[in-house]
Motif scaffolding. Structure first.
Motif, PDB file in Angstrom:
ATOM      1  N   LEU A 158      32.469  36.559   6.273  1.00 36.72           N
ATOM      2  CA  LEU A 158      30.864  36.322   6.284  1.00 36.72           C
ATOM      3  C   LEU A 158      30.055  37.011   5.239  1.00 36.72           C
ATOM      4  O   LEU A 158      28.950  36.542   5.067  1.00 36.72           O
ATOM      5  N   GLY A 159      30.506  38.269   4.994  1.00 40.16           N
ATOM      6  CA  GLY A 159      29.603  39.035   4.124  1.00 40.16           C
ATOM      7  C   GLY A 159      29.674  38.562   2.804  1.00 40.16           C
ATOM      8  O   GLY A 159      28.520  39.133   2.265  1.00 40.16           O
ATOM      9  N   ARG A 160      30.603  37.822   2.446  1.00 39.20           N
ATOM     10  CA  ARG A 160      30.434  37.652   1.026  1.00 39.20           C
ATOM     11  C   ARG A 160      29.699  36.331   0.878  1.00 39.20           C
ATOM     12  O   ARG A 160      29.800  35.878  -0.507  1.00 39.20           O
ATOM     13  N   LEU A 161      29.558  35.494   1.667  1.00 40.89           N
ATOM     14  CA  LEU A 161      28.955  34.226   1.672  1.00 40.89           C
ATOM     15  C   LEU A 161      27.573  34.194   1.480  1.00 40.89           C
ATOM     16  O   LEU A 161      26.802  35.021   2.036  1.00 40.89           O
ATOM     17  N   SER A 162      27.036  32.999   0.806  1.00 37.49           N
ATOM     18  CA  SER A 162      25.442  32.931   0.742  1.00 37.49           C
ATOM     19  C   SER A 162      25.084  32.389   2.158  1.00 37.49           C
ATOM     20  O   SER A 162      26.018  31.744   2.891  1.00 37.49           O
ATOM     21  N   SER A 163      23.967  32.411   2.597  1.00 39.83           N
ATOM     22  CA  SER A 163      23.607  31.922   3.857  1.00 39.83           C
ATOM     23  C   SER A 163      23.730  30.474   4.198  1.00 39.83           C
ATOM     24  O   SER A 163      24.186  30.122   5.092  1.00 39.83           O
ATOM     25  N   PRO A 164      23.720  29.624   3.092  1.00 43.17           N
ATOM     26  CA  PRO A 164      23.974  28.291   3.469  1.00 43.17           C
ATOM     27  C   PRO A 164      25.430  28.033   3.626  1.00 43.17           C
ATOM     28  O   PRO A 164      25.702  27.368   4.748  1.00 43.17           O
ATOM     29  N   ALA A 165      26.337  28.541   2.787  1.00 41.46           N
ATOM     30  CA  ALA A 165      27.715  28.515   3.228  1.00 41.46           C
ATOM     31  C   ALA A 165      28.029  29.193   4.671  1.00 41.46           C
ATOM     32  O   ALA A 165      28.971  28.735   5.216  1.00 41.46           O
ATOM     33  N   ARG A 166      27.498  30.453   4.839  1.00 38.94           N
ATOM     34  CA  ARG A 166      27.675  30.932   6.060  1.00 38.94           C
ATOM     35  C   ARG A 166      27.507  30.395   7.260  1.00 38.94           C
ATOM     36  O   ARG A 166      27.960  30.151   8.066  1.00 38.94           O
ATOM     37  N   ARG A 167      26.263  29.614   7.189  1.00 37.08           N
ATOM     38  CA  ARG A 167      25.880  28.765   8.309  1.00 37.08           C
ATOM     39  C   ARG A 167      26.724  27.646   8.288  1.00 37.08           C
ATOM     40  O   ARG A 167      27.150  27.273   9.676  1.00 37.08           O
ATOM     41  N   GLU A 168      27.266  26.903   7.268  1.00 34.26           N
ATOM     42  CA  GLU A 168      28.120  25.866   7.367  1.00 34.26           C
ATOM     43  C   GLU A 168      29.477  26.165   8.242  1.00 34.26           C
ATOM     44  O   GLU A 168      30.144  25.626   8.978  1.00 34.26           O
ATOM     45  N   LEU A 169      29.979  27.506   7.774  1.00 34.62           N
ATOM     46  CA  LEU A 169      31.139  28.158   8.349  1.00 34.62           C
ATOM     47  C   LEU A 169      30.735  28.293   9.731  1.00 34.62           C
ATOM     48  O   LEU A 169      31.709  27.803  10.724  1.00 34.62           O
ATOM     49  N   LEU A 170      29.891  28.848  10.238  1.00 40.69           N
ATOM     50  CA  LEU A 170      29.609  29.112  11.747  1.00 40.69           C
ATOM     51  C   LEU A 170      29.185  27.952  12.268  1.00 40.69           C
ATOM     52  O   LEU A 170      29.316  27.988  13.834  1.00 40.69           O
ATOM     53  N   ASP A 171      28.996  26.970  11.646  1.00 42.56           N
ATOM     54  CA  ASP A 171      28.634  25.553  12.680  1.00 42.56           C
ATOM     55  C   ASP A 171      29.977  25.090  13.016  1.00 42.56           C
ATOM     56  O   ASP A 171      30.198  24.203  13.883  1.00 42.56           O
ATOM     57  N   LEU A 172      31.178  25.485  12.351  1.00 42.51           N
ATOM     58  CA  LEU A 172      32.797  24.932  12.931  1.00 42.51           C
ATOM     59  C   LEU A 172      33.078  25.480  14.293  1.00 42.51           C
ATOM     60  O   LEU A 172      32.682  26.493  14.598  1.00 42.51           O
ATOM     61  N   GLY A 173      33.826  24.638  14.601  1.00 44.49           N
ATOM     62  CA  GLY A 173      34.462  25.197  16.056  1.00 44.49           C
ATOM     63  C   GLY A 173      33.723  25.252  17.186  1.00 44.49           C
ATOM     64  O   GLY A 173      32.563  25.049  17.361  1.00 44.49           O
ATOM     65  N   THR A 174      34.038  26.336  18.060  1.00 47.28           N
ATOM     66  CA  THR A 174      33.723  26.479  19.480  1.00 47.28           C
ATOM     67  C   THR A 174      33.642  28.137  19.843  1.00 47.28           C
ATOM     68  O   THR A 174      34.583  28.446  19.618  1.00 47.28           O
ATOM     69  N   GLU A 175      32.553  28.507  20.123  1.00 47.01           N
ATOM     70  CA  GLU A 175      32.489  29.826  20.676  1.00 47.01           C
ATOM     71  C   GLU A 175      33.253  30.232  21.793  1.00 47.01           C
ATOM     72  O   GLU A 175      33.195  29.458  22.687  1.00 47.01           O
ATOM     73  N   VAL A 176      34.134  31.469  21.453  1.00 46.41           N
ATOM     74  CA  VAL A 176      34.664  31.726  22.740  1.00 46.41           C
ATOM     75  C   VAL A 176      34.432  33.227  22.859  1.00 46.41           C
ATOM     76  O   VAL A 176      34.476  34.040  21.867  1.00 46.41           O
ATOM     77  N   ARG A 177      34.830  33.734  24.214  1.00 50.52           N
ATOM     78  CA  ARG A 177      34.746  35.139  24.398  1.00 50.52           C
ATOM     79  C   ARG A 177      35.983  35.836  25.021  1.00 50.52           C
ATOM     80  O   ARG A 177      36.839  35.041  25.769  1.00 50.52           O
ATOM     81  N   PHE A 178      36.406  37.034  24.555  1.00 51.86           N
ATOM     82  CA  PHE A 178      37.625  37.630  25.009  1.00 51.86           C
ATOM     83  C   PHE A 178      37.318  39.006  25.633  1.00 51.86           C
ATOM     84  O   PHE A 178      36.208  39.736  25.033  1.00 51.86           O
ATOM     85  N   ASP A 179      38.133  39.194  26.517  1.00 57.86           N
ATOM     86  CA  ASP A 179      37.825  40.591  27.181  1.00 57.86           C
ATOM     87  C   ASP A 179      38.799  41.594  26.534  1.00 57.86           C
ATOM     88  O   ASP A 179      39.662  41.306  25.901  1.00 57.86           O
ATOM     89  N   THR A 180      38.639  43.024  26.897  1.00 57.37           N
ATOM     90  CA  THR A 180      39.471  43.945  26.266  1.00 57.37           C
ATOM     91  C   THR A 180      41.097  43.617  26.588  1.00 57.37           C
ATOM     92  O   THR A 180      41.352  43.324  27.650  1.00 57.37           O
TER      93      THR A 180
END
Length: 234
Positions: A16-38
């Motif tokens: 994510l740090g290597r990408l431009s804002s538009p490319a990063r937003r497009e990648l972040l739009d993919l999939g479903t957000e999930v949370r994991f415990d320790t």
């Protein structure tokens, strides 16, 4: 989607740090957000699932079990990184390692087809992921060279110095690596016996270079540690 709060500055060498804002937003739009415990298992060695996890926050450990039953710590991954991308890209081999959460974390589950489609239409993302994989190969190659070129104490200092640079949190004059690294894991990471790691850690604590706390390693003097590790100035 908007970028997760507090993550406007991803680690520079993460995907994510290597990408431009538009490319990063497009990648972040993919999939479903999930949370994991320790200690939750995100991916398991030997499984044939193909999704990739895009880490938004938190830290993970990547470990593998070899044929004789020994477990090796291969790497650490943090927010901005991906885990499981090799299975998603090649689609022909089981998972090569198990990925476990070091603490609570958030990720996006991206199916392999969606990732490959993005890589085809977004060369910037494809190139950034290639650079990430190249960095990981360099890390592995450095560890192999360290085995032959440095004693165990220097090898451990080199690993801790690199982890501090990539994942450490400055707190006053100290740098805190918020990852619980056991002595057996450190031993496999630097290619040394567990008894040797125990001895080296005792020496580093006596020299006031580091301190081990619950689920964290504290570098008390990063400059001296990097000097011991024969690492270039940060």
């Amino acid at each position: 989607m908007t970028e997760p709060e507090g993550t406007e500055e991803w680690p520079a060498r993460s995907l994510l740090g290597r990408l431009s804002s538009p490319a990063r937003r497009e990648l972040l739009d993919l999939g479903t957000e999930v949370r994991f415990d320790t200690d939750a298992v995100l991916l398991r060695q030997g499984m044939n699932d193909r999704h990739v996890l895009l880490l938004l926050s938190g830290l993970t450990k990547v470990v593998a079990v070899v044929e004789n039953g020994e477990t090796s710590l291969l790497a650490v991954r943090a927010g901005g990184d991906t885990v499981g991308e090799m299975a998603a890209i090649d689609g022909c081999a089981p998972r090569s390692a198990t990925v476990t959460a070091c603490g609570p974390l958030t990720a996006r589950v991206v199916h392999d087809g969606a990732l490959r489609a993005l890589l085809m239409r977004r060369p910037e993302v494809s190139m950034a992921l290639t650079m990430v994989v190249a960095d990981r190969l360099r890390w592995a190659n450095r560890r192999r060279l360290d085995f032959r070129g440095y004693p165990a104490k220097v090898r451990l200092a080199r690993v801790l110095g690199e982890l501090a640079a990539s994942y450490g949190t400055p707190r006053g004059d100290e740098v805190v690596i918020d990852i619980r690294l056991t002595q057996p894991e450190l031993a496999t990471l630097i290619g040394a016996a567990e008894t040797t790691v125990h001895k080296v850690l005792r020496e580093l604590r006596k020299e006031e270079l580091l301190e081990t706390r619950y689920r964290a390693t504290v570098i008390r003097d990063l400059t001296r540690l990097r000097r011991l590790a024969d690492l270039a100035d940060a």
